[in-house]
Write a protein that holds these residues in place. Sequence first.
Motif, PDB file in Angstrom:
ATOM      1  N   LYS A  47       0.820  -1.213   0.000  1.00  0.00           N
ATOM      2  CA  LYS A  47       0.000   0.000   0.000  1.00  0.00           C
ATOM      3  C   LYS A  47       0.856   1.266   0.000  1.00  0.00           C
ATOM      4  CE  LYS A  47      -2.289  -0.641   3.796  1.00  0.00           C
ATOM      5  NZ  LYS A  47      -3.150  -0.497   4.994  1.00  0.00           N
ATOM      6  N   GLY A  48       2.170   1.112   0.079  1.00  0.00           N
ATOM      7  CA  GLY A  48       3.068   2.261   0.125  1.00  0.00           C
ATOM      8  C   GLY A  48       3.232   2.921  -1.231  1.00  0.00           C
ATOM      9  N   PRO A  49       4.036   3.986  -1.294  1.00  0.00           N
ATOM     10  CA  PRO A  49       4.183   4.738  -2.544  1.00  0.00           C
ATOM     11  C   PRO A  49       5.011   4.029  -3.608  1.00  0.00           C
ATOM     12  CG  PRO A  49       5.628   5.641  -0.853  1.00  0.00           C
ATOM     13  CD  PRO A  49       4.770   4.609  -0.173  1.00  0.00           C
ATOM     14  N   ASP A  50       5.819   3.043  -3.216  1.00  0.00           N
ATOM     15  CA  ASP A  50       6.702   2.388  -4.193  1.00  0.00           C
ATOM     16  C   ASP A  50       6.824   0.898  -3.881  1.00  0.00           C
ATOM     17  OD1 ASP A  50       8.469   1.810  -6.196  1.00  0.00           O
ATOM     18  OD2 ASP A  50      10.109   3.067  -5.440  1.00  0.00           O
ATOM     19  N   PRO A  51       5.725   0.138  -4.057  1.00  0.00           N
ATOM     20  CA  PRO A  51       5.812  -1.301  -3.773  1.00  0.00           C
ATOM     21  C   PRO A  51       6.801  -2.029  -4.679  1.00  0.00           C
ATOM     22  CG  PRO A  51       3.741  -0.752  -4.862  1.00  0.00           C
ATOM     23  CD  PRO A  51       4.378   0.533  -4.474  1.00  0.00           C
ATOM     24  N   LEU A  52       7.044  -1.498  -5.875  1.00  0.00           N
ATOM     25  CA  LEU A  52       8.021  -2.143  -6.760  1.00  0.00           C
ATOM     26  C   LEU A  52       9.394  -2.205  -6.109  1.00  0.00           C
ATOM     27  CD1 LEU A  52       7.162  -0.800 -10.338  1.00  0.00           C
ATOM     28  CD2 LEU A  52       7.122  -3.180  -9.571  1.00  0.00           C
ATOM     29  N   ARG A  53       9.767  -1.135  -5.428  1.00  0.00           N
ATOM     30  CA  ARG A  53      11.060  -1.139  -4.731  1.00  0.00           C
ATOM     31  C   ARG A  53      11.059  -2.183  -3.618  1.00  0.00           C
ATOM     32  NH1 ARG A  53      15.742   1.072  -3.255  1.00  0.00           N
ATOM     33  NH2 ARG A  53      16.123   1.603  -1.069  1.00  0.00           N
ATOM     34  N   GLY A  54       9.975  -2.272  -2.882  1.00  0.00           N
ATOM     35  CA  GLY A  54       9.906  -3.278  -1.833  1.00  0.00           C
ATOM     36  C   GLY A  54       9.998  -4.686  -2.379  1.00  0.00           C
ATOM     37  N   LEU A  55       9.294  -4.955  -3.475  1.00  0.00           N
ATOM     38  CA  LEU A  55       9.349  -6.284  -4.077  1.00  0.00           C
ATOM     39  C   LEU A  55      10.737  -6.614  -4.604  1.00  0.00           C
ATOM     40  CD1 LEU A  55       5.918  -6.222  -5.935  1.00  0.00           C
ATOM     41  CD2 LEU A  55       6.526  -7.674  -3.991  1.00  0.00           C
ATOM     42  N   GLU A  56      11.412  -5.615  -5.130  1.00  0.00           N
ATOM     43  CA  GLU A  56      12.771  -5.852  -5.617  1.00  0.00           C
ATOM     44  C   GLU A  56      13.716  -6.174  -4.465  1.00  0.00           C
ATOM     45  OE1 GLU A  56      16.223  -6.251  -7.884  1.00  0.00           O
ATOM     46  OE2 GLU A  56      14.087  -6.520  -8.316  1.00  0.00           O
ATOM     47  N   LEU A  57      13.582  -5.473  -3.356  1.00  0.00           N
ATOM     48  CA  LEU A  57      14.412  -5.774  -2.184  1.00  0.00           C
ATOM     49  C   LEU A  57      14.084  -7.158  -1.629  1.00  0.00           C
ATOM     50  CD1 LEU A  57      14.328  -2.307  -0.395  1.00  0.00           C
ATOM     51  CD2 LEU A  57      16.340  -3.394  -1.409  1.00  0.00           C
ATOM     52  N   LEU A  58      12.815  -7.538  -1.652  1.00  0.00           N
ATOM     53  CA  LEU A  58      12.452  -8.885  -1.216  1.00  0.00           C
ATOM     54  C   LEU A  58      13.026  -9.941  -2.147  1.00  0.00           C
ATOM     55  CD1 LEU A  58       8.729  -8.313  -0.156  1.00  0.00           C
ATOM     56  CD2 LEU A  58      10.659  -8.791   1.358  1.00  0.00           C
ATOM     57  N   ARG A  59      13.022  -9.634  -3.448  1.00  0.00           N
ATOM     58  CA  ARG A  59      13.598 -10.584  -4.402  1.00  0.00           C
ATOM     59  C   ARG A  59      15.093 -10.749  -4.170  1.00  0.00           C
ATOM     60  NH1 ARG A  59      16.630 -10.854  -8.534  1.00  0.00           N
ATOM     61  NH2 ARG A  59      17.014  -8.613  -8.530  1.00  0.00           N
ATOM     62  N   ARG A  60      15.782  -9.642  -4.002  1.00  0.00           N
ATOM     63  CA  ARG A  60      17.233  -9.699  -3.818  1.00  0.00           C
ATOM     64  C   ARG A  60      17.616 -10.383  -2.505  1.00  0.00           C
ATOM     65  NH1 ARG A  60      19.024  -3.800  -3.935  1.00  0.00           N
ATOM     66  NH2 ARG A  60      20.885  -4.780  -3.047  1.00  0.00           N
ATOM     67  N   SER A  61      16.852 -10.128  -1.466  1.00  0.00           N
ATOM     68  CA  SER A  61      17.184 -10.695  -0.153  1.00  0.00           C
ATOM     69  C   SER A  61      16.657 -12.114   0.026  1.00  0.00           C
ATOM     70  CB  SER A  61      16.603  -9.807   0.946  1.00  0.00           C
ATOM     71  OG  SER A  61      15.179  -9.798   0.882  1.00  0.00           O
ATOM     72  N   GLU A  62      15.655 -12.494  -0.773  1.00  0.00           N
ATOM     73  CA  GLU A  62      15.003 -13.800  -0.667  1.00  0.00           C
ATOM     74  C   GLU A  62      14.403 -14.025   0.721  1.00  0.00           C
ATOM     75  OE1 GLU A  62      17.664 -16.871  -1.887  1.00  0.00           O
ATOM     76  OE2 GLU A  62      17.860 -16.106  -3.927  1.00  0.00           O
ATOM     77  N   LEU A  63      14.016 -12.951   1.397  1.00  0.00           N
ATOM     78  CA  LEU A  63      13.468 -13.089   2.748  1.00  0.00           C
ATOM     79  C   LEU A  63      12.248 -14.005   2.787  1.00  0.00           C
ATOM     80  CD1 LEU A  63      13.617  -9.476   4.266  1.00  0.00           C
ATOM     81  CD2 LEU A  63      15.119 -11.411   4.745  1.00  0.00           C
ATOM     82  N   LEU A  64      11.388 -13.883   1.781  1.00  0.00           N
ATOM     83  CA  LEU A  64      10.129 -14.624   1.833  1.00  0.00           C
ATOM     84  C   LEU A  64      10.311 -16.119   1.568  1.00  0.00           C
ATOM     85  CD1 LEU A  64       7.691 -12.087   0.140  1.00  0.00           C
ATOM     86  CD2 LEU A  64       8.174 -12.435   2.566  1.00  0.00           C
ATOM     87  N   SER A  65      11.503 -16.521   1.196  1.00  0.00           N
ATOM     88  CA  SER A  65      11.786 -17.951   1.057  1.00  0.00           C
ATOM     89  C   SER A  65      12.005 -18.609   2.418  1.00  0.00           C
ATOM     90  CB  SER A  65      13.030 -18.162   0.199  1.00  0.00           C
ATOM     91  OG  SER A  65      12.819 -17.705  -1.111  1.00  0.00           O
ATOM     92  N   PHE A  66      12.121 -17.798   3.452  1.00  0.00           N
ATOM     93  CA  PHE A  66      12.453 -18.330   4.776  1.00  0.00           C
ATOM     94  C   PHE A  66      11.311 -18.209   5.774  1.00  0.00           C
ATOM     95  CE2 PHE A  66      16.385 -17.343   2.647  1.00  0.00           C
ATOM     96  CZ  PHE A  66      17.212 -18.407   2.959  1.00  0.00           C
ATOM     97  N   THR A  67      10.143 -17.756   5.325  1.00  0.00           N
ATOM     98  CA  THR A  67       9.002 -17.653   6.227  1.00  0.00           C
ATOM     99  C   THR A  67       8.369 -19.024   6.444  1.00  0.00           C
ATOM    100  OG1 THR A  67       7.643 -17.040   4.322  1.00  0.00           O
ATOM    101  CG2 THR A  67       8.502 -15.248   5.673  1.00  0.00           C
ATOM    102  N   LYS A  68       7.447 -19.112   7.395  1.00  0.00           N
ATOM    103  CA  LYS A  68       6.833 -20.396   7.740  1.00  0.00           C
ATOM    104  C   LYS A  68       6.179 -21.052   6.540  1.00  0.00           C
ATOM    105  CE  LYS A  68       5.880 -19.968  12.669  1.00  0.00           C
ATOM    106  NZ  LYS A  68       4.850 -19.965  13.730  1.00  0.00           N
ATOM    107  N   THR A  69       5.524 -20.254   5.735  1.00  0.00           N
ATOM    108  CA  THR A  69       4.903 -20.750   4.511  1.00  0.00           C
ATOM    109  C   THR A  69       5.715 -20.243   3.332  1.00  0.00           C
ATOM    110  OG1 THR A  69       2.692 -20.771   5.481  1.00  0.00           O
ATOM    111  CG2 THR A  69       2.833 -20.695   3.082  1.00  0.00           C
ATOM    112  N   ALA A  70       6.228 -21.153   2.524  1.00  0.00           N
ATOM    113  CA  ALA A  70       6.992 -20.737   1.348  1.00  0.00           C
ATOM    114  C   ALA A  70       6.123 -19.855   0.467  1.00  0.00           C
ATOM    115  CB  ALA A  70       7.469 -21.956   0.572  1.00  0.00           C
TER     116      ALA A  70
END
Length: 428
Positions: A211-234
């Motif tokens: 909902k922020g002003p630049d979700p594309l930047r957030g998604l790119e940082l998530l892609r680079r960090s792979e943080l969401l690969s380590f959550t309880k649900t893949a």
Amino acid sequence: MDGWHNADPDMAFEATRVLDRLISAGHEAYWVGGCVRDELLGRSIQDMDLTTSAEPDEVVGLFDNVIPTGIQHGTVTVVSGSFPFEVTTFRTESDYEDHRRPQDVRFVKDVREDLRRRDFTMNAMALTRAGELVDPFGGEADIRKGLIRCVGEAEERFEEDALRMLRCVRFAAVFGFRIAPATWKALLRKRQLLRYIAMERVRTEMEKIMKGPDPLRGLELLRRSELLSFTKTATPWQRISAFSLGGLNDLPEEQRWGLLLLAGGFEPEQADVVLRDWTFSNAFRVRMLRLLEWERAVAAVSPSSADEAGLRREWISWLIRWGRETAADWLAVNGSLSLEYRLVAHTRGIVSMLEAKGRDWTDDTSIQQMKDLNITGNDLLGALNRRGGPWLGELMTRLLLAAACGDIANEKEQLIEEAKRVTEVEKA
């Protein structure tokens, strides 16, 4: 600082009353955290938290309307006027359970010790009643630099509360800040700790990014960090190319999620599992699934029936099934997809026609639900002299589509005649 420039005046007035009451009782008290940060950033302040040397029972004794929201950890909510304010005793924390909740909370008398336990330097600032900034870790300087930096050792902060890694990405996306190299490296080293975090909390951070002003930047940082690969649900969001999300920032929040799902090639059944695992509300999940069902219907249109009349009929049948909101969602989201998403040439032609005509077809369709038909099931049972059964619902649906498309007038006599005609054809 000369007063609050980014807070609601009434909220600031009531917060000051709470602060003054604490100070007049002989305690130290400060504004703290996000409200101080947002004032320096020039951002609208949504709430105002306070920190004090007074212990929780002392705070409770000073105010008439107090809610013990987290009293075991030193936090109570003081209601002044119509505004709630979290008031937290200076404290230190240790022995974190599951890298999220502190088991040992100790009250202290030095505000700097309290600020030391916080996540990022920009959130580890306090403000006195006189407007003097208490900033032992350089938060103001980091704000000027546009830098997100952990207080103290970044790995320790992430070990204490693994959710801070997602908050780091969220702040970077929302504020347009850079992440300090040491903080980024620590995030990568500690990302496996995210498996301890409940998916509701992960979803909340993701929603704030989206909902922020630049979700594309957030998604790119998530892609680079792979943080969401380590959550309880893949989670599959990281497989989605930012290239296919070019129009994401221009969409309203819920349609941004729709674009994410479409660009990821999710079938409705796959999305249903993901959205349930992420604990989205039923209403939101249904809205997204309808969008994906609509997309699947578009992809299934045969080129042989892709003339304007055929597509109009298909569109109206989808309106009847999934509703106007889904039609609007599909048009908005489809318009934000990259052209390469449509791999088959004939599908591109179909989509182009739907984009050009869909809004008009929606506006022109006044009959969409069974209640819009000028006939009831009982009318048909009497006219056809038949008992009820599954056939009745199927027949009503056919009549609804015929009336919506303009094949017959939405008048009782003509609807009965059409029902008789259909029934005779099926008997033959």
